[in-house]
Design an enzyme around this catalytic site. Structure first.
Site, PDB file in Angstrom:
ATOM      1  N   GLU A   1      -6.454 -12.264   0.618  1.00 33.09           N
ATOM      2  CA  GLU A   1      -7.424 -11.222   0.982  1.00 33.09           C
ATOM      3  C   GLU A   1      -8.303 -10.907  -0.220  1.00 33.09           C
ATOM      4  OE1 GLU A   1      -5.038  -7.937   2.314  1.00 33.09           O
ATOM      5  OE2 GLU A   1      -4.485  -8.912   4.203  1.00 33.09           O
TER       6      GLU A   1
ATOM      7  N   HIS B   1       0.827  -1.208   0.000  1.00 31.98           N
ATOM      8  CA  HIS B   1       0.000   0.000   0.000  1.00 31.98           C
ATOM      9  C   HIS B   1       0.863   1.261   0.000  1.00 31.98           C
ATOM     10  CE1 HIS B   1      -4.193  -1.422   0.697  1.00 31.98           C
ATOM     11  NE2 HIS B   1      -3.609  -2.471   1.252  1.00 31.98           N
TER      12      HIS B   1
ATOM     13  N   ASP C   1      -7.676  -1.576  -0.997  1.00 27.93           N
ATOM     14  CA  ASP C   1      -8.623  -2.554  -0.459  1.00 27.93           C
ATOM     15  C   ASP C   1     -10.015  -2.059  -0.816  1.00 27.93           C
ATOM     16  OD1 ASP C   1      -6.487  -3.913   0.746  1.00 27.93           O
ATOM     17  OD2 ASP C   1      -6.661  -2.740   2.591  1.00 27.93           O
TER      18      ASP C   1
ATOM     19  N   HIS D   1      -8.079  -7.160  -1.550  1.00 28.20           N
ATOM     20  CA  HIS D   1      -6.769  -6.532  -1.772  1.00 28.20           C
ATOM     21  C   HIS D   1      -6.332  -6.679  -3.234  1.00 28.20           C
ATOM     22  CE1 HIS D   1      -2.493  -5.782  -0.182  1.00 28.20           C
ATOM     23  NE2 HIS D   1      -2.295  -6.141  -1.450  1.00 28.20           N
TER      24      HIS D   1
END
Length: 267
Positions: free
Chosen positions: A238, A149, A156, A241
């Site tokens: 995830e 990130h 996300d 993500h």
């Protein structure tokens, strides 16, 4: 007279040097801004819903995270433009993207690390990591000292069926429900049912977990298909993500704050 002139000349030279240094140096204590390649997502696509979790208390730590001065999604421009392309198609299908987190400053990652090392702080465990021992967060890959990130091309996000119903605000101290509970029981989120809530530290959050079937599987596939079609790659652990590739900054980790001032004038 000669000595006075020499002193004056020296003073003028010193002042000139100081002025020149000031012109090119940031003010003491000033926060660094973002490189010109970064932009506020809202400037590229104002229709994408933003429910930024880390400037507020409803997250796995239960407190605002360092570096999030404002609830704002900042991304590298190519990533933001790709999201816009995905959003354009999804709107025609009756859905909207909703981002939970975008660029994340290194100071926020450092805050995560400090929290993870404090094994006594488990006030949000019942919702975000009910089945995971906090001492395992590093070993199991839920917390790390670096995050993609911070490079600016990772976000996300989820999907919301339109018309969007506002998400009820989180009330600190409210009863917490496991993030993997049935959608009607866990924290209310206006997104479609993905099988778990956002930031659920559980294997059920793995995108292709075989226990995810039916509508939940269809919803995860809809999100992934929409994003991979415009250049994003999903993190298998995830479902929320995604990283746009090629990354603008594949090897750099930034620490400017999440705030409008960081991208002021960037278009």
């Amino acid at each position: 007279m000669t000595r006075l002139t020499s002193v004056a000349r020296s003073l003028v030279t010193t002042v000139a040097a100081l002025v020149a240094w000031t012109a090119v140096s940031p003010a003491a204590g000033a926060a660094p801004g973002a490189p010109k390649e970064f932009v506020a997502l809202r400037a590229v696509d104002p229709t994408i819903i933003q429910e930024m979790r880390y400037p507020h208390e409803h997250n796995f730590m239960g407190e605002p995270v360092d570096g999030y001065d404002q609830p704002l999604c900042i991304l590298t421009r190519p990533a933001a433009q790709a999201l816009h392309r995905a959003q354009t198609k999804l709107l025609r299908q009756g859905y909207s993207l909703k981002v939970y987190d975008c660029y994340r400053p290194q100071r926020a990652v450092d805050h995560f690390v400090r929290w993870a090392k404090d094994l006594d702080d488990e006030k949000m465990k019942a919702e975000f990591y009910p089945l995971v021992n906090k001492s395992r967060l590093f070993a199991d890959g839920y917390i790390a000292e670096k995050s993609g990130h911070s490079r600016g091309s990772t976000m996300d996000l989820t999907l919301v069926r339109l018309p969007a119903v506002p998400t009820r605000p989180y009330r600190p101290g409210q009863r917490l429900v496991p993030c993997y509970a049935p959608q009607a029981q866990r924290f209310p989120d206006n997104s479609i049912d993905m099988g778990t809530g956002f930031d659920c530290f559980d294997t059920l959050a793995h995108t292709d977990d075989p226990r995810i079937t039916g509508v939940q599987r269809t919803n995860r596939d809809l999100l992934r298909d929409a994003l991979t079609a415009v250049g994003f790659v999903n993190l298998p652990e995830e479902w929320w993500h995604f990283t746009y590739q090629p990354e603008t900054f594949p090897d750099r980790y930034f620490d400017f704050p999440v705030a409008w001032r960081s991208v002021a004038g960037h278009r």
